[in-house]
Design a protein around this motif. Sequence first.
Motif, PDB file in Angstrom:
ATOM      1  N   LYS A  36     -14.667  63.420  61.697  1.00 26.81           N
ATOM      2  CA  LYS A  36     -15.571  64.556  61.874  1.00 26.81           C
ATOM      3  C   LYS A  36     -16.694  64.151  62.829  1.00 26.81           C
ATOM      4  O   LYS A  36     -17.165  63.020  62.803  1.00 26.81           O
TER       5      LYS A  36
ATOM      6  N   ARG B 257      -9.669  74.069  62.683  1.00 27.28           N
ATOM      7  CA  ARG B 257      -9.482  73.710  64.087  1.00 27.28           C
ATOM      8  C   ARG B 257      -9.056  72.257  64.224  1.00 27.28           C
ATOM      9  O   ARG B 257      -8.199  71.918  65.048  1.00 27.28           O
ATOM     10  N   ARG B 258      -9.641  71.379  63.416  1.00 31.92           N
ATOM     11  CA  ARG B 258      -9.282  69.967  63.492  1.00 31.92           C
ATOM     12  C   ARG B 258      -7.842  69.749  63.061  1.00 31.92           C
ATOM     13  O   ARG B 258      -7.120  68.933  63.648  1.00 31.92           O
TER      14      ARG B 258
ATOM     15  N   CYS C 269     -12.982  77.028  71.744  1.00 32.70           N
ATOM     16  CA  CYS C 269     -12.742  78.330  71.112  1.00 32.70           C
ATOM     17  C   CYS C 269     -13.770  79.359  71.564  1.00 32.70           C
ATOM     18  O   CYS C 269     -13.442  80.517  71.803  1.00 32.70           O
TER      19      CYS C 269
ATOM     20  N   ALA D   6     -14.907  73.539  69.013  1.00 36.53           N
ATOM     21  CA  ALA D   6     -15.687  74.766  68.874  1.00 36.53           C
ATOM     22  C   ALA D   6     -16.047  75.345  70.239  1.00 36.53           C
ATOM     23  O   ALA D   6     -16.005  76.555  70.451  1.00 36.53           O
TER      24      ALA D   6
ATOM     25  N   HIS E 282     -12.667  75.266  55.556  1.00 38.27           N
ATOM     26  CA  HIS E 282     -13.678  75.679  56.529  1.00 38.27           C
ATOM     27  C   HIS E 282     -13.045  75.846  57.908  1.00 38.27           C
ATOM     28  O   HIS E 282     -12.035  75.221  58.238  1.00 38.27           O
ATOM     29  N   SER E 283     -13.677  76.675  58.736  1.00 40.35           N
ATOM     30  CA  SER E 283     -13.132  76.952  60.071  1.00 40.35           C
ATOM     31  C   SER E 283     -13.085  75.696  60.938  1.00 40.35           C
ATOM     32  O   SER E 283     -12.144  75.509  61.712  1.00 40.35           O
ATOM     33  N   ASP E 284     -14.108  74.830  60.817  1.00 44.82           N
ATOM     34  CA  ASP E 284     -14.086  73.581  61.584  1.00 44.82           C
ATOM     35  C   ASP E 284     -12.917  72.703  61.173  1.00 44.82           C
ATOM     36  O   ASP E 284     -12.272  72.074  62.010  1.00 44.82           O
ATOM     37  N   GLU E 285     -12.652  72.652  59.869  1.00 43.66           N
ATOM     38  CA  GLU E 285     -11.532  71.861  59.378  1.00 43.66           C
ATOM     39  C   GLU E 285     -10.209  72.449  59.844  1.00 43.66           C
ATOM     40  O   GLU E 285      -9.263  71.721  60.166  1.00 43.66           O
TER      41      GLU E 285
ATOM     42  N   ASP F  44     -15.349  68.062  66.693  1.00 44.31           N
ATOM     43  CA  ASP F  44     -15.575  69.418  66.186  1.00 44.31           C
ATOM     44  C   ASP F  44     -16.338  70.252  67.199  1.00 44.31           C
ATOM     45  O   ASP F  44     -16.032  71.431  67.416  1.00 44.31           O
ATOM     46  N   LYS F  45     -17.345  69.665  67.847  1.00 47.12           N
ATOM     47  CA  LYS F  45     -18.096  70.384  68.865  1.00 47.12           C
ATOM     48  C   LYS F  45     -17.210  70.720  70.063  1.00 47.12           C
ATOM     49  O   LYS F  45     -17.322  71.801  70.646  1.00 47.12           O
TER      50      LYS F  45
END
Length: 207
Positions: free
Chosen positions: A183, A122-123, A194, A191, A117-120, A187-188
């Motif tokens: 998590k 970025r992390r 970005c 995000a 996933h995109s969030d993962e 993540d926020k």
Amino acid sequence: MITWVLPVDWILPWTRMISHYTYIYCLVASIGFMVCIALERYLVIACPLWYRFRQTIKISVLVCVVVWAFPAVIFCRLIAARNPATISGILLLLPLPLFIFFLGGTLKALSASISVHSDEKRRIVGMLVLVLLIYTLLFLPTIILSLARGNSGIDRYKLNNLSLTFVQFSPLADLFLYIFMRKGTIDKLLASVCCCRMDSDDISSPV
């Protein structure tokens, strides 16, 4: 580390020596775990299927045991060495190319990865960058100092105190690394960073 600030007549002579070597032992193990974290994050992106089937509790326990035993092997080798400071500096310098390779390989494999996933993503990238920064800013000065101790023109006392100050921030850096591994709020934050970057690119681009 409490024994470092207590008066000499309050503690036994060997107590401070044991605490000093225990602290160094844990620092070496900390670098080993940073390498494991970077490798694990790289495998999530570069080899997701292989990692999914190889990720077991037994392997995790085995890796932890090896990482904790590795500093003991290094210390045993250094006891018989003629120049232990130089050898230890070279050994502790080896993780730097690994961190750079894991980060570069992850960035290269991001475009081809569709199962993460995109969030993962970025992390993972944020964690790899943080690991590289922690090693470069906190540990690398001490490693360079151990390699340069043969230079008589260096003020060893000031550099030793400065490098020790950097290293003592490693527990705080581990806290930030732990936050990146969780998590939630981070993540926020990633995000929003970005999104702000995308908005600035849209504003600067001509219509």
